[in-house]
Design a protein around this motif. Structure first.
Motif, PDB file in Angstrom:
ATOM      1  N   ILE A 130       0.847  -1.204   0.000  1.00  0.00           N
ATOM      2  CA  ILE A 130       0.000   0.000   0.000  1.00  0.00           C
ATOM      3  C   ILE A 130       0.876   1.245   0.000  1.00  0.00           C
ATOM      4  O   ILE A 130       0.618   2.212  -0.730  1.00  0.00           O
ATOM      5  CB  ILE A 130      -0.967  -0.015   1.199  1.00  0.00           C
ATOM      6  CG1 ILE A 130      -2.038  -1.090   0.988  1.00  0.00           C
ATOM      7  CG2 ILE A 130      -1.614   1.341   1.404  1.00  0.00           C
ATOM      8  CD1 ILE A 130      -2.942  -1.309   2.183  1.00  0.00           C
ATOM      9  N   ALA A 131       1.950   1.206   0.816  1.00  0.00           N
ATOM     10  CA  ALA A 131       2.854   2.362   0.857  1.00  0.00           C
ATOM     11  C   ALA A 131       3.520   2.553  -0.502  1.00  0.00           C
ATOM     12  O   ALA A 131       3.673   3.694  -0.985  1.00  0.00           O
ATOM     13  CB  ALA A 131       3.902   2.160   1.948  1.00  0.00           C
ATOM     14  N   ARG A 134       1.000   4.002  -2.793  1.00  0.00           N
ATOM     15  CA  ARG A 134       0.807   5.419  -2.468  1.00  0.00           C
ATOM     16  C   ARG A 134       1.957   6.247  -3.025  1.00  0.00           C
ATOM     17  O   ARG A 134       1.742   7.318  -3.601  1.00  0.00           O
ATOM     18  CB  ARG A 134       0.731   5.612  -0.950  1.00  0.00           C
ATOM     19  CG  ARG A 134      -0.604   5.274  -0.378  1.00  0.00           C
ATOM     20  CD  ARG A 134      -0.661   5.627   1.095  1.00  0.00           C
ATOM     21  NE  ARG A 134      -1.870   5.071   1.680  1.00  0.00           N
ATOM     22  CZ  ARG A 134      -2.009   4.679   2.912  1.00  0.00           C
ATOM     23  NH1 ARG A 134      -0.987   4.767   3.736  1.00  0.00           N
ATOM     24  NH2 ARG A 134      -3.150   4.210   3.340  1.00  0.00           N
ATOM     25  N   ASP A 135       3.173   5.719  -2.777  1.00  0.00           N
ATOM     26  CA  ASP A 135       4.332   6.447  -3.308  1.00  0.00           C
ATOM     27  C   ASP A 135       4.239   6.559  -4.829  1.00  0.00           C
ATOM     28  O   ASP A 135       4.539   7.616  -5.405  1.00  0.00           O
ATOM     29  CB  ASP A 135       5.637   5.733  -2.920  1.00  0.00           C
ATOM     30  CG  ASP A 135       5.956   5.878  -1.448  1.00  0.00           C
ATOM     31  OD1 ASP A 135       5.354   6.756  -0.789  1.00  0.00           O
ATOM     32  OD2 ASP A 135       6.804   5.090  -0.944  1.00  0.00           O
ATOM     33  N   VAL A 137       1.491   6.411  -6.635  1.00  0.00           N
ATOM     34  CA  VAL A 137       0.394   7.328  -6.979  1.00  0.00           C
ATOM     35  C   VAL A 137       0.840   8.772  -6.778  1.00  0.00           C
ATOM     36  O   VAL A 137       0.564   9.652  -7.608  1.00  0.00           O
ATOM     37  CB  VAL A 137      -0.871   7.004  -6.143  1.00  0.00           C
ATOM     38  CG1 VAL A 137      -1.906   8.114  -6.262  1.00  0.00           C
ATOM     39  CG2 VAL A 137      -1.464   5.688  -6.592  1.00  0.00           C
ATOM     40  N   VAL A 138       1.561   8.997  -5.674  1.00  0.00           N
ATOM     41  CA  VAL A 138       2.037  10.364  -5.414  1.00  0.00           C
ATOM     42  C   VAL A 138       3.003  10.787  -6.506  1.00  0.00           C
ATOM     43  O   VAL A 138       2.916  11.906  -7.048  1.00  0.00           O
ATOM     44  CB  VAL A 138       2.695  10.448  -4.022  1.00  0.00           C
ATOM     45  CG1 VAL A 138       3.455  11.750  -3.846  1.00  0.00           C
ATOM     46  CG2 VAL A 138       1.641  10.295  -2.939  1.00  0.00           C
ATOM     47  N   SER A 141       1.109  11.332  -9.578  1.00  0.00           N
ATOM     48  CA  SER A 141       0.321  12.565  -9.472  1.00  0.00           C
ATOM     49  C   SER A 141       1.220  13.778  -9.642  1.00  0.00           C
ATOM     50  O   SER A 141       0.861  14.750 -10.321  1.00  0.00           O
ATOM     51  CB  SER A 141      -0.380  12.647  -8.126  1.00  0.00           C
ATOM     52  OG  SER A 141      -1.299  11.606  -7.991  1.00  0.00           O
TER      53      SER A 141
END
Length: 173
Positions: A130-131, A134-135, A137-138, A141
């Protein structure tokens, strides 16, 4: 004539007193000699034989009693041995049951420990994934935002940019 009755073989009567007295005297002498010479040893042998038979009967009776007592002792020992063997078998069964229970408990505890460890590891890997997502996705983004900010784009360019970003995200994995 008066003394004829004392002479052996004298007189014609059937009962001759001399013969009777002589026979009686010889018989008594013979009895005395037999008593001294033969009767004593004969009675001694008879007494010894009687004592021997009595002692053999007594020894046989004693041996019979001893064998009966020995048989009873052996039966008692056999019964004790069977009882002891039975108690040993029962003890071994109980010990086996206890060991079985201990082994099962230890196996269950180990299985639970391994399960919990695997669940913790899965949770840890899940959190790492998940991390990482997220990384990703960040970063995607930020990348998308930087591209958007660096140029003005139309809706078609925006769609192409999103598809390109998604494709890069798929390749990064």
């Amino acid at each position: 004539m008066y003394l004829d009755y004392l002479v052996l073989g004298a007189g014609a009567s059937k009962f001759n007193n001399g013969d009777i007295i002589a026979t009686l005297a010889i018989f008594l002498v013979l009895m005395f000699l037999l008593k001294k010479v033969a009767w004593g040893p004969l009675m001694g042998i008879m007494q010894q034989r009687e004592e021997l038979v009595a002692s053999e009967i007594e020894a046989a009776e004693k041996a019979r009693k001893e064998s009966h007592q020995f048989l009873e002792e052996q039966k008692s020992l056999l019964k004790e041995a069977r009882t002891e063997a039975q108690s040993i078998v029962e003890g071994a069964k109980k010990q086996g049951e206890l060991q079985k229970d201990e082994i099962l408990t230890a196996a269950r505890n180990e299985a639970n420990r391994l399960k919990e460890s695997a669940l913790r590891e899965i949770e840890s890997e899940k959190e790492k994934a998940i991390a990482a997502v997220r990384d990703e996705v960040v970063s995607l983004s930020v990348l998308a935002a930087s591209k958007v900010l660096s140029k003005e784009i139309s809706e078609a360019d925006n769609r192409a940019l999103i598809e390109e970003t998604i494709a890069k995200a798929g390749e990064a994995r």
